[in-house]
Write a protein that holds these residues in place. Structure first.
Motif, PDB file in Angstrom:
ATOM      1  N   ASP A   1       0.619  -1.233  -0.053  1.00 14.32           N
ATOM      2  CA  ASP A   1       0.027   0.087   0.233  1.00 14.32           C
ATOM      3  C   ASP A   1       0.942   1.255  -0.010  1.00 14.32           C
ATOM      4  O   ASP A   1       0.392   2.327  -0.777  1.00 14.32           O
ATOM      5  CB  ASP A   1      -0.890  -0.070   1.252  1.00 14.32           C
ATOM      6  N   ALA A   2       2.017   1.169   0.920  1.00 17.44           N
ATOM      7  CA  ALA A   2       2.734   2.486   0.927  1.00 17.44           C
ATOM      8  C   ALA A   2       3.342   2.773  -0.311  1.00 17.44           C
ATOM      9  O   ALA A   2       3.663   3.960  -0.585  1.00 17.44           O
ATOM     10  CB  ALA A   2       3.813   2.019   1.968  1.00 17.44           C
TER      11      ALA A   2
ATOM     12  N   GLN B   1       0.416   4.980  -2.755  1.00 16.41           N
ATOM     13  CA  GLN B   1      -0.417   6.066  -2.155  1.00 16.41           C
ATOM     14  C   GLN B   1      -1.110   6.725  -3.474  1.00 16.41           C
ATOM     15  O   GLN B   1      -2.250   7.218  -3.059  1.00 16.41           O
ATOM     16  CB  GLN B   1       0.522   6.735  -1.433  1.00 16.41           C
TER      17      GLN B   1
ATOM     18  N   LEU C   1      -4.242   5.071  -4.699  1.00 17.69           N
ATOM     19  CA  LEU C   1      -5.222   4.837  -3.470  1.00 17.69           C
ATOM     20  C   LEU C   1      -5.745   6.282  -3.154  1.00 17.69           C
ATOM     21  O   LEU C   1      -7.233   6.458  -2.835  1.00 17.69           O
ATOM     22  CB  LEU C   1      -4.604   4.205  -2.250  1.00 17.69           C
ATOM     23  N   GLU C   2      -5.083   7.324  -3.304  1.00 20.79           N
ATOM     24  CA  GLU C   2      -5.488   8.643  -3.021  1.00 20.79           C
ATOM     25  C   GLU C   2      -6.823   9.081  -4.111  1.00 20.79           C
ATOM     26  O   GLU C   2      -7.647   9.576  -3.768  1.00 20.79           O
ATOM     27  CB  GLU C   2      -4.493   9.572  -3.167  1.00 20.79           C
TER      28      GLU C   2
ATOM     29  N   ARG D   1      -7.881   5.231   6.307  1.00 18.08           N
ATOM     30  CA  ARG D   1      -6.680   6.276   6.376  1.00 18.08           C
ATOM     31  C   ARG D   1      -6.318   6.045   7.863  1.00 18.08           C
ATOM     32  O   ARG D   1      -6.832   6.284   8.717  1.00 18.08           O
ATOM     33  CB  ARG D   1      -7.294   7.632   5.948  1.00 18.08           C
TER      34      ARG D   1
ATOM     35  N   ASP E   1      -0.210   6.783   8.527  1.00 21.18           N
ATOM     36  CA  ASP E   1       0.738   6.656   7.479  1.00 21.18           C
ATOM     37  C   ASP E   1       0.038   6.630   6.088  1.00 21.18           C
ATOM     38  O   ASP E   1       0.791   6.512   5.064  1.00 21.18           O
ATOM     39  CB  ASP E   1       1.250   5.097   7.497  1.00 21.18           C
ATOM     40  N   GLY E   2      -1.105   7.221   6.256  1.00 16.79           N
ATOM     41  CA  GLY E   2      -1.600   7.187   4.669  1.00 16.79           C
ATOM     42  C   GLY E   2      -2.772   6.172   4.524  1.00 16.79           C
ATOM     43  O   GLY E   2      -3.423   5.631   5.484  1.00 16.79           O
ATOM     44  N   LEU E   3      -2.933   5.960   3.462  1.00 17.30           N
ATOM     45  CA  LEU E   3      -4.102   4.954   3.313  1.00 17.30           C
ATOM     46  C   LEU E   3      -3.854   3.416   3.019  1.00 17.30           C
ATOM     47  O   LEU E   3      -2.592   3.275   2.411  1.00 17.30           O
ATOM     48  CB  LEU E   3      -4.949   5.330   1.737  1.00 17.30           C
ATOM     49  N   ARG E   4      -4.713   2.714   3.439  1.00 16.43           N
ATOM     50  CA  ARG E   4      -4.171   1.191   3.348  1.00 16.43           C
ATOM     51  C   ARG E   4      -5.537   0.388   3.198  1.00 16.43           C
ATOM     52  O   ARG E   4      -6.554   0.801   3.652  1.00 16.43           O
ATOM     53  CB  ARG E   4      -3.283   0.562   4.710  1.00 16.43           C
TER      54      ARG E   4
END
Ligand SMILES: *Cc1c(COP(=O)(O)O)cnc(C)c1O
Length: 498
Positions: free
Chosen positions: A117-118, A121, A124-125, A315, A318-321
């Motif tokens: 996922d990292a 991003q 995913l965004e 979210r 660390d952001g979206l996952r």
């Protein structure tokens, strides 16, 4: 009308089957594996995976053969890129080329679906923002982008309806669906184990709350409605219908295939919908047809939210996952994350238009359909005389005396250079001719189309055989459609086809 075989017609070239173009030993790409670098295939592939007999049965053609073959075949078709494609219930609009350029950007196109996922991003965004837009447009608080088509969205939605009732210890077994519904509605309900009760519309073509009440009962799990319905008419009693459905402990499923008529103006969530599928490929512009590709996100009300498919996007710091941590979920309905390319196109379309642009889309789509309706109503009887939303439906009733039917009119339109509208749907209209011009067509194009339909209606009186044997100008003439489906002969046969 008939030309000798093989003669250029309107710039179109004949083309045999690609198998007939095959020449032994001819190849598309010619590169010596030793020159390219790396070991020869024989050295790395186990014997069991190698075929000694070569590519038996596959056409042996050059790259140029392939390019010409498919380009020529593509030119035998009418398409949204060459003409008006007024297919009702399908929203075949112009698909902006900028969407195609953006979806091919390496950051989207080359992204492997198994990347951590990292590392994904950006995509995913985009998916998260698209989900936000769609929640706003639908007026519903939660959504899954996973389903791969409208029908798949329906199936996903109805699986959630089933999970909801079972979770409450009250599994129900019946679903109410209006007679004008798209065939996928009863199919989706049946696949989830429900029996379907078909509801008639009133004389004006819309559903009455009294009819709904009459059929509701403690065994009804949901009612599925399309609004505007497949005749292009707004179901004006929808809020009262939703209240009656909810009072009976059932849920309201809204088929969102016709969202093109509501964008930015009315929200199914406000009408009382518990679940709605979008057909992104229709409403938000992706070239589609012939079975794909599509995307059918499903938006749901708060009570269905726990059952949404997993994995779901969450979210955190660390952001979206992606998270599987939703114990009541119906689980996965599609491999990886759905048809992401279509999500990218839908996002581009939405961003290009903005909120005001969406309101214009709806207004123009409705205006165009009503312009066609008003300009043809004196030559073709309308299924229902009331103004419609984004599409209008005529019947072939008045052509009956001439022997010309809906199918003939549709075929003759090809001679005039227009793709044919949807015909014989919805089933509740005899000889239905369903026209959806969409917002992307100009008045000039609509005037040309209207003139063509009027000319054909006149021909039905003066030269009915001309219409009944159409099309005359296409590469392939009138086919026996039943035999063509049952016993397809794919070889090009100019003499037999005429
Ligand atoms: C097109 C359509 C569907 C099915 O959508 P697909 O994306 O083709 O699976 C369902 N309902 C209505 C009213 C439609 O027009």
């Amino acid at each position: 009308m008939s030309l000798p075989a093989g003669v250029l017609r309107g710039g179109l070239l004949p083309e045999p089957l690609i198998f007939e173009r095959s020449t032994p030993g001819r190849t598309g790409a010619d590169c010596d594996p030793h020159e390219v670098g790396g070991p020869a295939p024989d050295a790395v592939l186990p014997a069991a995976l190698r075929r000694d007999d070569g590519l038996v049965g596959l056409p042996e053609v050059s790259e140029l053969d392939v390019v010409r073959h498919f380009t020529r075949l593509s030119q035998w078709n009418l398409s949204a890129a060459t003409t008006l494609y007024p297919l009702g219930s399908c929203t075949m609009k112009y698909n902006p080329l900028v969407n195609e350029a953006l979806v091919r950007a390496p950051g989207f196109a080359d992204l492997h679906p198994l990347l951590p996922d990292a590392w994904a991003q950006g995509t995913l965004e985009l998916m998260d923002r698209l989900a936000d837009f769609l929640r706003t447009v639908s007026g519903l608080p939660a959504i899954s982008l996973q389903p791969a088509a409208g029908a798949h969205g329906e199936l996903t939605g109805m699986k959630m309806v089933r999970a909801y009732h079972e979770d409450r210890g009250d599994p129900r077994n019946r679903v109410l669906i209006p007679a004008s519904a798209h065939g996928t509605n009863p199919a989706s309900a049946a696949l989830c184990g429900y029996t379907v009760t078909e509801l008639p519309a009133n004389q004006a073509g819309i559903l009455e709350v009294a009819t709904v009440r009459e059929h509701l009962g403690p065994d009804v799990a949901a009612m599925m409605v399309t609004n505007p319905n497949t005749i292009g008419l707004f179901e004006r009693d929808i809020q009262a219908i939703a209240e009656a459905v909810h009072a009976a402990g059932a849920l309201l499923y809204c088929d969102g295939a016709n969202m093109n008529a509501l964008l930015g103006v009315a929200k199914p969530g406000d009408m009382g919908a518990d679940v709605l599928q979008f057909n992104l490929h229709k409403t938000f512009s992706t070239p589609h047809g012939g079975g794909g590709p599509g995307a059918g996100p499903v938006a749901v009300s708060a009570r269905l939210e726990p059952y949404l498919p997993t994995p779901r996007l969450v979210r955190d710091a660390d952001g979206l996952r992606w998270s599987e941590d939703f114990p009541k979920s119906i689980g996965r309905v599609r491999s990886f994350h759905g048809n992401v390319g279509i999500l990218v196109r839908a996002y581009c379309y939405l961003r290009a238009l903005g909120g005001d642009g969406l309101v214009d889309v709806t207004a123009m789509a409705v205006l165009n359909a009503n312009y066609v309706r008003a300009r043809l109503a004196d030559v073709l009887p309308l299924a229902f005389p009331t103004p419609s939303l984004h599409e209008c439906v005529f019947s072939d009733r008045e052509l009956e005396a001439t022997g010309v039917r809906t199918l003939d009119l549709a075929k003759r339109l090809l001679d005039y250079g227009f793709f044919a509208p949807t015909i014989y749907f919805p089933l509740v209209v005899p000889g239905a001719i369903m026209i959806e011009p969409t917002e992307t067509e100009s008045k000039q194009t609509l005037d040309e189309f209207i003139a063509a339909v009027r000319a054909i209606v006149a021909e039905a009186d003066t030269a009915p055989e001309l219409v009944k044997e159409a099309p005359h100008s296409t590469f392939i003439g009138r086919l026996d459609e039943t035999r063509a489906a049952r016993r397809p002969i794919l070889r090009w046969q100019p003499a037999a086809a005429k």
